[in-house]
Design a protein around this motif. Structure first.
Motif: not given
Ligand code: ZN
Length: 417
Positions: A83, A116-117, A150-151, A176-177
């Protein structure tokens, strides 16, 4: 091409990768508000520069997704996903540096999105750029989806792309982290429960002889609602083994004592409650909203059965339930090929084994897993700054992640060499 050669292609051009990360951080793509035009133009320019084909697909007018493809159609398809939106920086005075400066200092890249990210996504883009620039032949297709939401729950990004079959593949890697020595292979699901109680109104001075109090009815059920935590998850031995490792990891990462239990239990949070009209009236309506997170091995159906039982055992009439939101817990086997390939390269580069764990939060990974696509998340991170202040990432982690992505694409599509 051999792994050493692929790794040195990344190593030789790592300054470009770091610059890509910095430039992405300098474009604020906070969500909300979710204004993505500048970010999308920047990413498209990068793809153009490396001659990578792409299209922009909109789930709705304000949600542009980039789908970039390379390789050839007959063969396996490896999905890559990331994202490009970030959570807001919040109070700028709480940062020790400019969250949108993209500064590189002391071996770290600084700013909102560093973990992120944006740097994970930069690693995926860079890996594709390296393969394109060097015309490395691929015996299959790699498809990168870059999503803008995504958030804010991913409804017009990954969910929309997967459900409308815009992207489909044999395995998926999301940047992703997770940190360099850990990958995520499963997540909890969620049920947002709403309880409503009805009663019979009357003058408050005549209670409890006249009327029937809806708030009292609701409270009787709420007093038992924690019994949702007693649902026992059902899973096989392999899942149980990953669960144990995940609990150990959570114990180290979360300061709150006992918090590792959230991984293999339902959590129940009574988040909102309201009811009644006036203090001297017997209320005829009350409601409560409860956030229930369900572990791997518990289904939404099992939660519903327990809710029905709780209402019944509370012995009150007039209480009904509904679910405002439901998503199932999801996981990928720790021995899936895509997981083994990433683990292999982590071991080669870091000299340490890759931990494979479940997460207590959720992300877009679930949409791929619901579609039956084995999916793992692996990406560079310093976990403490994520969704907080002073977000950073170590340059070395970013560079190594890009090497791992590059080698993973080749191994998955061309076979191990
Ligand atoms: Zn993320």
């Amino acid at each position: 091409m051999k792994h050493e050669e692929l790794r040195s292609l990344v190593e030789d051009r790592k300054e470009e990768l770091i610059q890509l990360c910095s430039e992405m951080i300098r474009i604020p793509s906070e969500n909300p508000p979710g204004e993505m035009d500048a970010m999308i133009s920047y990413l498209c320019a990068y793809l153009d520069k490396h001659g990578i084909q792409y299209e922009i697909v909109k789930g709705n007018e304000s949600a542009p997704n980039i789908i970039a493809r390379m390789g050839q159609k007959d063969g396996r398809v490896l999905l890559l996903n990331g994202h490009c939106d970030i959570v807001p920086a919040g109070n700028l005075e709480k940062w020790d540096f400019d969250p949108f400066g993209g500064e590189v200092r002391g071996g770290k890249i600084l700013g909102r999105g560093a973990s992120d990210m944006k740097t994970g996504l930069a690693g995926l883009l860079f890996a594709m750029g390296i393969l394109a620039d060097n015309k490395v032949p691929l015996n299959g297709e790699v498809v990168l989806s870059i999503v803008p939401d995504e958030e804010v729950s991913g409804q017009f990004g990954t969910k929309w792309l997967v459900e409308n079959n815009v992207i489909h593949g044999d395995a998926c890697l999301i940047a992703e982290p997770t940190g360099s020595l850990n990958c995520e292979i499963g997540q909890k699901g969620c049920c947002w429960l709403k309880l409503t109680a009805s009663g019979v109104p009357a003058h408050g001075s005549l209670a409890p002889f006249a009327g029937d109090n809806a708030i009292n009815r609701l409270i009787k059920v709420l007093n038992r609602i924690e019994a949702i935590r007693d649902i026992t998850p059902r899973y096989d031995d392999a899942t149980a083994a990953v669960m144990e490792k995940s609990r150990d990891m959570a114990k180290k990462l979360i300061q709150a004592k006992g918090a590792q239990h959230v991984l293999n239990h339902c959590t129940v949070n009574l988040g909102k409650i309201s009811g009644g009209t006036k203090v001297n009236m017997v209320p005829d309506y009350a409601e409560a909203e409860i956030d229930i997170r369900i572990p791997i091995g518990v289904s939404c159906e099992m939660v519903e059965e327990q809710v029905i039982r709780i209402i019944k055992e509370s012995g009150v009439a007039g209480v009904s339930y509904s679910f405002c939101w439901q998503s199932e817990a999801n996981s990928t086997s720790d021995t899936e090929e895509i997981v083994e390939i990433v683990a292999d390269h982590v071991a080669k580069i870091w000299g340490e084994p890759l931990a494979r764990t479940y997460q207590w939060a959720s992300s877009d990974a679930r949409f791929f897993r619901y579609a039956g696509i084995p999916t793992l998340q692996y990406g560079p991170a310093n976990l403490e700054g994520i969704h907080a202040y002073n977000e950073t990432v170590d340059v070395q982690d970013v560079v190594n992640a890009a090497k791992i992505y590059t080698c993973t694409i080749i191994d998955y599509l061309n076979g191990k060499n």
